[in-house]
Design a protein around this motif. Structure first.
Motif, mmCIF file in Angstrom:
data_model
loop_
_atom_site.group_PDB
_atom_site.id
_atom_site.type_symbol
_atom_site.label_atom_id
_atom_site.label_comp_id
_atom_site.label_asym_id
_atom_site.label_seq_id
_atom_site.Cartn_x
_atom_site.Cartn_y
_atom_site.Cartn_z
ATOM 1 N N ARG A 109 0.838 -1.214 0.000
ATOM 2 C CA ARG A 109 0.000 0.000 0.000
ATOM 3 C C ARG A 109 0.866 1.254 0.000
ATOM 4 N NH1 ARG A 109 -2.360 3.226 -1.531
ATOM 5 N NH2 ARG A 109 -4.470 4.020 -1.195
ATOM 6 N N LEU A 110 1.970 1.210 0.746
ATOM 7 C CA LEU A 110 2.894 2.355 0.742
ATOM 8 C C LEU A 110 3.478 2.554 -0.654
ATOM 9 C CD1 LEU A 110 4.946 1.818 4.030
ATOM 10 C CD2 LEU A 110 3.298 3.652 3.574
ATOM 11 N N GLU B 25 -8.997 9.927 3.740
ATOM 12 C CA GLU B 25 -10.284 9.962 4.458
ATOM 13 C C GLU B 25 -10.905 8.569 4.568
ATOM 14 O OE1 GLU B 25 -11.177 12.352 6.306
ATOM 15 O OE2 GLU B 25 -9.608 13.685 5.556
ATOM 16 N N HIS B 26 -10.633 7.725 3.589
ATOM 17 C CA HIS B 26 -11.105 6.345 3.669
ATOM 18 C C HIS B 26 -10.419 5.629 4.842
ATOM 19 C CE1 HIS B 26 -12.686 2.513 2.352
ATOM 20 N NE2 HIS B 26 -11.470 2.007 2.420
ATOM 21 N N ALA B 27 -9.127 5.904 5.007
ATOM 22 C CA ALA B 27 -8.394 5.299 6.144
ATOM 23 C C ALA B 27 -9.005 5.754 7.468
ATOM 24 C CB ALA B 27 -6.919 5.683 6.080
ATOM 25 N N ARG B 28 -9.373 7.027 7.537
ATOM 26 C CA ARG B 28 -9.989 7.543 8.755
ATOM 27 C C ARG B 28 -11.301 6.793 9.037
ATOM 28 N NH1 ARG B 28 -8.751 12.629 10.546
ATOM 29 N NH2 ARG B 28 -8.568 13.647 8.535
ATOM 30 N N GLU B 29 -12.054 6.524 7.968
ATOM 31 C CA GLU B 29 -13.311 5.782 8.153
ATOM 32 C C GLU B 29 -13.057 4.347 8.611
ATOM 33 O OE1 GLU B 29 -15.526 6.493 4.509
ATOM 34 O OE2 GLU B 29 -15.540 8.606 5.137
ATOM 35 N N THR B 30 -12.014 3.730 8.063
ATOM 36 C CA THR B 30 -11.680 2.361 8.474
ATOM 37 C C THR B 30 -11.334 2.330 9.961
ATOM 38 O OG1 THR B 30 -10.858 1.894 6.265
ATOM 39 C CG2 THR B 30 -10.189 0.379 8.009
ATOM 40 N N VAL B 31 -10.517 3.289 10.401
ATOM 41 C CA VAL B 31 -10.156 3.341 11.828
ATOM 42 C C VAL B 31 -11.427 3.454 12.676
ATOM 43 C CG1 VAL B 31 -8.971 4.665 13.624
ATOM 44 C CG2 VAL B 31 -7.889 4.394 11.378
ATOM 45 N N ALA B 32 -12.321 4.360 12.261
ATOM 46 C CA ALA B 32 -13.559 4.566 13.029
ATOM 47 C C ALA B 32 -14.386 3.291 13.086
ATOM 48 C CB ALA B 32 -14.361 5.718 12.411
ATOM 49 N N GLU B 33 -14.470 2.591 11.952
ATOM 50 C CA GLU B 33 -15.265 1.354 11.910
ATOM 51 C C GLU B 33 -14.662 0.273 12.792
ATOM 52 O OE1 GLU B 33 -16.456 1.848 7.264
ATOM 53 O OE2 GLU B 33 -15.553 -0.067 7.881
ATOM 54 N N VAL B 34 -13.351 0.061 12.655
ATOM 55 C CA VAL B 34 -12.712 -1.050 13.368
ATOM 56 C C VAL B 34 -12.769 -0.826 14.884
ATOM 57 C CG1 VAL B 34 -10.518 -2.279 13.719
ATOM 58 C CG2 VAL B 34 -11.275 -1.704 11.407
ATOM 59 N N ALA C 91 0.833 8.878 3.618
ATOM 60 C CA ALA C 91 0.962 7.486 3.166
ATOM 61 C C ALA C 91 0.823 6.525 4.348
ATOM 62 C CB ALA C 91 2.317 7.286 2.493
ATOM 63 N N ASP C 92 1.403 6.907 5.472
ATOM 64 C CA ASP C 92 1.385 6.018 6.637
ATOM 65 C C ASP C 92 -0.025 5.895 7.222
ATOM 66 O OD1 ASP C 92 4.288 5.659 6.593
ATOM 67 O OD2 ASP C 92 4.279 7.801 7.045
ATOM 68 N N ALA C 93 -0.773 6.987 7.190
ATOM 69 C CA ALA C 93 -2.156 6.933 7.660
ATOM 70 C C ALA C 93 -2.981 6.025 6.746
ATOM 71 C CB ALA C 93 -2.754 8.338 7.703
ATOM 72 N N ILE C 94 -2.753 6.143 5.446
ATOM 73 C CA ILE C 94 -3.472 5.283 4.499
ATOM 74 C C ILE C 94 -3.121 3.816 4.759
ATOM 75 C CG2 ILE C 94 -3.670 4.679 2.051
ATOM 76 C CD1 ILE C 94 -3.211 7.728 1.468
ATOM 77 N N ALA C 95 -1.828 3.567 4.984
ATOM 78 C CA ALA C 95 -1.390 2.189 5.255
ATOM 79 C C ALA C 95 -1.901 1.692 6.609
ATOM 80 C CB ALA C 95 0.135 2.101 5.187
ATOM 81 N N LEU C 96 -2.138 2.598 7.538
ATOM 82 C CA LEU C 96 -2.760 2.188 8.812
ATOM 83 C C LEU C 96 -4.168 1.661 8.551
ATOM 84 C CD1 LEU C 96 -3.142 1.944 11.866
ATOM 85 C CD2 LEU C 96 -3.467 4.418 11.980
#
Ligand code: PMP
Length: 406
Positions: free
Chosen positions: A43-44, A71-80, A282-287
């Motif tokens: 992903r990176l 922003e998609h990564a932020r949504e994934t964090v919120a969901e998980v 990039a790191d947030a997206i990979a998170l």
């Protein structure tokens, strides 16, 4: 239902095929940092190959791609994490920065002379020092909730510390030094009864057990990406919407403003208000990718597998002559902290490294917790979902050999 295929999981982590000192790597330093699955590494590379662009600002296609992915990564964090609204998720550089952010903004805004802040004896330095500094600068008082000889939080003594002066409770979800799982739901409920706000340090929890922030009713929750199979340099602060909305910004700069004149600046709403400057995109997206990977394995299954492994490791290490395990709470996750009579912990760790086995030796950034057991240092073997029973047996065999030498 519990088809936890550790061999398949190991194939997802390329570093586990490496050799160290001529021996297959046995990575038992997961509490310090976790290894990265290929999907995160890919992903990176994908980001820097196809998306690299600053977010939120420009009108071109790459900016749209990177903004969308971020922003998609932020949504994934919120969901998980069961956070609900993704606007409760602030990207930071790590758990340390997330905790400091709360101390410097919520803390300076809400804590006054004579107020009380409660931490526990288990905390990592990063959940002690920011509160100590806040107390020094505001005249507030830092109180410490004790632990028992097993390394469990003493809930009764903790509740006795709470009163109308308690503004904030800062508590680990899982101890990095001892592995104790703290009953944070009870801790939070008790704090709320006196009107205090609770920050949970989840740095050692998210990779090991399912976290449901709204069920816990946590006010703030902090963790680091690198301990959940994501890159270093990124972490998360969750905050309840009403708390974040009332908090002043911390760092000022680009991204966090609404309008700037020399007379007056207005700020964007959370989470952007707390994300000044160009972040670790990039790191947030990979998170997000790492948490997706973890979710795909099912955290309940991960927890059960690791629990079995921890029980096995506890029994096995118990056979090593002179080995003293510290942290024997009934509710534990992933961590085995120990000493071996007559052996310096750092020497033991170096000897294990000769056999390809990576463990940590030292105070693990939790000096008060170790000193509670009369120690300045211990050896810490910390487990993750890709560790095996065979690896634990290899550790035990090496320790048997080393314990015999003086
Ligand atoms: N809290 C705990 C319980 C930890 O284990 C750690 C990392 N060892 C931290 C906070 C700090 O995390 P980071 O260094 O990634 O900011």
């Amino acid at each position: 239902a519990d088809a936890f295929d550790v061999a398949a999981i190991r194939r997802d982590f390329p570093i586990l095929r490496d050799k160290v000192n001529g021996r297959p790597l046995i990575w038992l330093d997961n509490a310090a940092t976790t290894q990265k699955p290929q999907v995160v590494i890919d992903r990176l590379a994908h980001y820097y190959t196809h998306e690299n662009s600053n977010i939120h600002r420009a009108a071109h296609t790459l900016a749209a791609r990177s903004t969308e992915a971020y922003e998609h990564a932020r949504e994934t964090v919120a969901e998980v994490l069961g956070a609900g609204d993704s606007r409760t998720i602030v990207f930071t550089r790590g758990a340390t920065e997330a905790i400091n952010l709360v101390a410097e903004t919520w803390g300076r805004h809400n804590v006054r002379a004579g107020d009380e802040i409660v931490v526990s004896h288990l905390e990592h330095h990063s959940n002690i020092v920011p509160w100590q500094r806040l107390a020094e600068s505001t005249g507030a008082v830092l109180k410490v909730a004790p632990i028992d000889d097993d390394g469990q939080l003493r809930l009764d003594a903790y509740e006795d510390l709470l009163n109308h002066r308690t503004r904030l409770v800062a508590i680990a979800h899982v101890s990095n030094a001892l592995g104790t799982v703290v009953p944070v739901a009870e801790v939070i409920a008790a704090a709320h009864r006196v009107g205090a706000v609770v920050l949970v340090d989840g740095a050692q929890a998210v990779a090991h057990l399912p976290v449901d922030l709204r069920a816990l009713d946590a006010d703030f929750y902090a963790f680091s990406g690198h301990k959940v199979f994501a890159p270093t340099g990124v972490g998360v602060l969750y905050g309840k919407p009403e708390l974040l909305a009332a908090m002043p910004p911390w760092q000022g700069g680009g991204n966090m403003i609404d309008d700037v004149t020399f007379e007056r600046t207005t700020y964007r709403p959370p989470p952007n208000r707390f994300e000044a400057g160009t972040g670790t995109i990039a790191d947030a997206i990979a998170l997000g990718t790492a948490l997706d990977y973890l979710r795909g394995l099912d955290l309940g299954s991960v927890e059960r597998y690791e629990h079995g492994l921890l029980d096995h490791a506890t029994r096995q290490l118990g056979t090593v002559p002179g080995l003293r395990l510290i942290g024997t709470a009934p509710e534990k996750a992933a961590v085995l902290s120990f000493t071996v009579d007559g052996h310096d912990p750092v020497d033991l760790a170096r000897s294990l490294d000769q056999g390809g086995i990576a463990v940590r030796a030292g105070h693990h950034c939790a000096q008060p917790a170790l000193r509670r057991f009369g120690l300045e240092a211990s050896v810490r073997a910390s487990l993750s979902l890709y560790n095996t029973y065979e690896e634990v047996d290899a550790l035990t065999a090496e320790l048997h050999k080393l314990a015999g030498f003086h």
